[in-house]
Scaffold this active site. Structure first.
Site, PDB file in Angstrom:
ATOM      1  N   ASP A  80       0.687  -1.266  -0.038  1.00  0.00           N
ATOM      2  CA  ASP A  80       0.253   0.252   0.187  1.00  0.00           C
ATOM      3  C   ASP A  80       0.470   0.754  -0.112  1.00  0.00           C
ATOM      4  O   ASP A  80       0.581   2.149   0.814  1.00  0.00           O
ATOM      5  CB  ASP A  80      -0.820  -0.350   1.532  1.00  0.00           C
ATOM      6  CG  ASP A  80      -1.944  -1.596   1.241  1.00  0.00           C
ATOM      7  OD1 ASP A  80      -1.948  -2.038   0.740  1.00  0.00           O
ATOM      8  OD2 ASP A  80      -1.688  -1.904   2.546  1.00  0.00           O
ATOM      9  N   GLU A  99     -11.660   0.188  -3.839  1.00  0.00           N
ATOM     10  CA  GLU A  99     -10.745   0.285  -2.735  1.00  0.00           C
ATOM     11  C   GLU A  99      -9.430   0.797  -3.317  1.00  0.00           C
ATOM     12  O   GLU A  99      -9.501   1.502  -4.479  1.00  0.00           O
ATOM     13  CB  GLU A  99      -9.951  -0.284  -1.892  1.00  0.00           C
ATOM     14  CG  GLU A  99      -9.028  -1.759  -1.591  1.00  0.00           C
ATOM     15  CD  GLU A  99      -8.716  -2.743  -0.941  1.00  0.00           C
ATOM     16  OE1 GLU A  99      -9.946  -2.503  -0.165  1.00  0.00           O
ATOM     17  OE2 GLU A  99      -8.005  -3.405  -0.710  1.00  0.00           O
TER      18      GLU A  99
END
Length: 468
Positions: free
Chosen positions: A41, A209
């Protein structure tokens, strides 16, 4: 290769123990760029000191899905080659509303305003974690140290993946989401409160997302991960554009294809005149939940659309010194020479079969009738083979496979990082009862890298390429 999630604490010869500051040299291309710990991420920013900083999440081994993610670190570079790990800046134990069990420190982001760095992170406040997410804020006067939790943003839904974009006029915007919900809104000057209401981002296609917003030539770009999950491929990165930071958005397409990881999450940043796409893969570990950050150059077309990012990685060398010939037969056990994350990715450090190349990680077993197979495979594992294709054209590729897996499995074939075919592996009834499955692929003449990406639990004896 193994169906179990068993990893040692050493990967590619590098201990996972991390000192407060670790300097690493990474060549081009030697993705993943951080090898002293598992990272995912990535949130990338360039600050006033001229360095590029990456704020990733941290996967902890052995994994338990994404539950154990904790202990945020910060990395930086001034040349995109040498990276410094500045050490830990925050963990769940530092969060006043944090879970006593820790973990669940998922994808973060950072913004800078008026001399303060604001670190935004998701963390739930209860055992029912999926319904108690809070978007926390920690601050510091430094980009990579001394962050203190100030609280969380009030009035938000239980969603994840905060991303903050500060526009040219100084107005900051917060984006977050998850589970198909994408929202954005203005932040007040204190960077801790929402100014008005969060809005649903309109015009996105297949949002999952990982919102991220950047601006180029007056145009706003919202990139995100989609829900793609078929034929062994998983989440891709898509993007949309707008003339407003809150949309409505015009969908533009995919800019990063599936990696070898179940998830995808990225950021886009310009550094020293070059744009870059950061993302994560599982190439070091062979495990979906032990990920590693990668980066590749990103290019725009003249109309402002983004070209597909070419995913790069370091490759090994041919096992027999010269490339394997196509047309011809490739024995599965003759994968390239090289380490974990270079020539192969395997979920356990030892050779489970031990029948061939016993000191390497790929699991090779003996076939009773003669020869060897690669087995004990699982999703996210792969092996590479350097080949030389004699002539361009259409080839039939036939794989000799066996499995007792009830619903069978699959084998994906990539040439130079691009998928050219997928083979369905049927249940053959016994691990040593082999059958042959085939498909057709179009190949170009010359030297190439074949990457075989495995589905779950089957044995592969060989691949045969026949010119049509």
């Amino acid at each position: 290769m193994t169906k179990r999630c068993m990893l040692s604490l050493t990967i590619a010869g590098v201990s996972l123990a991390v000192s407060p500051a670790v300097a690493q040299t990474v060549g081009d291309p030697q993705n993943p760029i951080f090898r002293n710990m598992y990272t995912a991420d990535p949130s990338a920013h360039v600050w006033a000191d001229g360095r590029l900083y990456v704020y990733p999440s941290h996967d902890i081994a052995p994994p338990r899905g994404a539950d154990l993610m904790d202990e945020y670190h910060v990395y930086s570079t001034n040349d995109m080659v040498n990276w410094v790990d500045h050490g830990e800046i925050l963990r769940a134990a530092n969060v006043p509303w944090g879970r006593p069990e820790g973990g669940f420190m998922w994808a973060p982001d950072v913004a800078y305003k008026n001399g303060i760095y604001y670190f935004y992170f998701p963390h739930p406040s209860g055992t029912d974690w999926n319904n108690t997410w809070k978007i926390g804020v920690a601050t510091s006067t430094q980009p990579a140290a001394n962050f203190t939790v100030q609280g969380y943003i009030q009035g938000l839904e239980s969603l994840i993946d905060p991303a903050v974009f500060v526009d040219d006029d100084g107005q900051a915007y917060l984006y977050y989401g998850g589970g198909g919900i994408a929202k954005g809104g203005k932040l007040k000057a204190n960077m801790m409160e929402i100014d008005g209401q969060m809005q649903t981002m309109q015009g996105l296609v297949d949002f999952h997302e990982a919102s991220w917003v950047h601006k180029r030539n007056g145009l706003y770009y919202l990139s995100y991960s989609d829900n793609h999950d078929q034929n062994g491929d998983h989440n891709r990165m898509r993007y949309a554009t707008s003339t407003s930071p809150l949309g409505p958005w015009t969908y533009r397409g995919i800019y990063i294809d599936s990696t070898d990881s179940y998830t995808n999450h990225g950021s886009i940043v310009e550094y020293k005149g070059q744009w870059y796409a950061f993302y994560h893969t599982s190439m070091l570990s062979g495990n979906d939940w032990l990920r590693s950050v990668s980066v590749d150059k990103l290019y725009y077309n003249s109309d402002g659309t983004i070209q597909m990012v070419k995913q790069t990685k370091q490759h090994g060398t041919p096992h027999f010194a010269t490339p394997l010939a196509i047309p011809g037969t490739i024995q599965a056990e003759d994968y390239d020479n090289g380490a974990q994350g270079v020539a192969y990715s395997d979920g356990s450090p030892q050779n489970e079969g031990g029948a061939y190349r016993p000191n390497e990680g790929v699991d090779v077993g003996a076939i009773p009738s003669g020869g060897f197979h690669v087995g004990w495979v699982s999703t996210s594992e792969w092996a590479e083979y350097t080949v030389n294709v004699a002539t361009s054209g259409t080839y039939t590729v036939s794989a000799r496979v066996a499995t007792q897996t009830a619903n069978g499995s699959s084998l994906r074939i990539l040439f130079d990082g691009k998928k050219v075919g997928t083979l369905a592996v049927p249940n053959t009834g016994e691990w040593q009862t082999y059958t042959t499955v085939s498909t057709q692929v179009n190949l170009e003449a010359g030297k190439h890298i074949i990457q075989l990406r495995f589905g779950d639990a089957f044995n592969l004896d060989s691949l045969t390429f026949t010119k049509q």
